[in-house]
Design an enzyme around this catalytic site. Structure first.
Site, PDB file in Angstrom:
ATOM      1  N   GLU A   1     -13.094  27.313  35.231  1.00 15.15           N
ATOM      2  CA  GLU A   1     -12.176  26.832  36.273  1.00 15.15           C
ATOM      3  C   GLU A   1     -13.100  26.924  37.733  1.00 15.15           C
ATOM      4  OE1 GLU A   1      -8.579  29.230  36.542  1.00 15.15           O
ATOM      5  OE2 GLU A   1      -7.760  27.876  35.042  1.00 15.15           O
TER       6      GLU A   1
ATOM      7  N   ARG B   1      -4.236  30.643  29.613  1.00 12.10           N
ATOM      8  CA  ARG B   1      -5.609  30.713  29.857  1.00 12.10           C
ATOM      9  C   ARG B   1      -6.320  29.708  29.191  1.00 12.10           C
ATOM     10  NH1 ARG B   1      -4.092  33.348  33.591  1.00 12.10           N
ATOM     11  NH2 ARG B   1      -5.102  35.284  34.501  1.00 12.10           N
TER      12      ARG B   1
ATOM     13  N   HIS C   1      -4.344  25.203  37.849  1.00  9.39           N
ATOM     14  CA  HIS C   1      -3.996  26.614  37.941  1.00  9.39           C
ATOM     15  C   HIS C   1      -2.953  26.880  38.878  1.00  9.39           C
ATOM     16  CE1 HIS C   1      -5.182  30.560  35.950  1.00  9.39           C
ATOM     17  NE2 HIS C   1      -3.969  30.569  36.257  1.00  9.39           N
TER      18      HIS C   1
END
Length: 331
Positions: free
Chosen positions: A273, A243, A292
């Site tokens: 994000e 993360r 991601h």
């Protein structure tokens, strides 16, 4: 999502509301419980528009299970996360409604561990650098730098769960020393993997490669701060596939990539994000990035969707699910 035809409808109830498209295996498991309805995007507002009659809620990627979303879904019985992290789900609100939050631990462990190893090799062997230099006609660049080695180096793993353990197994042929930091893992568990448990600061100071695989919570938020980044071993490489918020900030990381001690970094996760790509870190050739995405291999996504959908179906049928983030919801 539109390619799945009549499965996706907006009028009929009950329904399974989704923050993004779900795999065919999940569609087949969940469609007996309602029509699969996919939001236009993963925003809270988009989710709110499709919650009427929803008995299940699938949260993919950026999908947010806020208190507002949970409270707005009057018929909601289960929330499914196609991953192991649930930091974007308001667990307190879910518990208040006795709604279990399904997670899929281990589904993407192999994919993420493979990616960590790939980044270690790509960065230490300077694959991107050599590619750029050769295409620019700089053949003599082969004399300007030397690639590094995994053999004989030390790998530090932050978070020694399923992914961390799998990474330790994958690098065994490289003859590396492996250190791990995880306050929830016993020394016996680590020693079974030929891994030494150490304090976080010791790991950062001794490791040539540091790979982050911890969950995000109040204890790990900002865990890798400026001071700790500055204390890392000169020439080391940092990989964050967990993360983004576990690292204090992109500013702090940029400083140690440009002024030392870090030689390189790989980032698949960010806070927020998507990130602001105008940040100078995205112009560095010693920082590899991805959106991601490394956990979303075909095999990993199939396993994740299958695990999630099967447990969501169990809840909707009145059975106990196997993997739930908030077992207290059943109390």
């Amino acid at each position: 999502s539109r390619g799945l035809g009549d499965v996706y409808k907006r009028q009929a109830f009950p329904s399974i509301a989704c923050s993004g498209p779900v795999g065919e295996v999940a569609v087949q498991i969940l469609k007996p419980f309602g029509n699969i309805v996919v939001a236009d995007d993963s925003s809270e507002e988009a989710l709110l528009r499709i919650l009427e009659g929803a008995v299940g809620l699938v949260l993919r990627g950026d999908g947010v299970g806020s208190s507002r979303v949970i409270e707005a879904a009057a018929d909601l019985k289960v929330i499914g996360r196609s991953g192991v992290g649930y930091d974007k789900v308001d667990i307190q609100s879910a518990n208040a409604r006795r709604i279990p939050v399904i997670i899929t631990p281990g589904a993407n462990s192999q994919a993420v561990a493979e990616a960590a190893l790939t980044y270690m090799l790509a960065l230490s062997k300077k694959m991107i650098h050599w590619d750029i230099q050769l295409k620019q006609g700089n053949w003599r660049s082969r004399f300007e730098q030397s690639p590094g080695d995994l053999e004989g180096a030390t790998l530090g793993i932050i978070g020694f769960g399923r992914i961390g353990c799998r990474l330790a197994q994958l690098i065994r042929p490289f003859d590396m020393t492996v250190l791990a930091y995880d306050p929830y893992v016993t020394g016996e568990t680590a020693s079974q993997q030929d891994v030494e448990l150490v304090a976080l600061d010791e790991l950062l100071q001794k490791s040539d490669f540091v790979s982050i695989h911890a969950l995000l919570n109040e204890k790990t938020r900002g865990l890798i701060n400026r001071a700790r980044l500055s204390s890392m071993k000169p020439g080391s490489i940092l990989i964050n596939l967990a993360r983004g918020a576990i690292v204090e900030s992109l500013d702090a990381l940029y400083e140690v990539l440009t002024d030392g001690p870090l030689a390189a970094a790989a980032l698949d996760v960010f806070e927020p994000e998507p990130p602001d790509v105008s940040h100078p870190i995205f112009k560095l050739d010693n920082c590899l990035t991805s959106p991601h995405a490394i956990c979303m291999s075909k095999r990993a996504m199939h396993k994740s969707f299958k695990m999630m959908a099967e447990d969501m179906a169990a809840v909707l049928e009145g059975r106990k699910p196997q993997f739930v983030a908030n077992p207290e919801a059943f109390e």
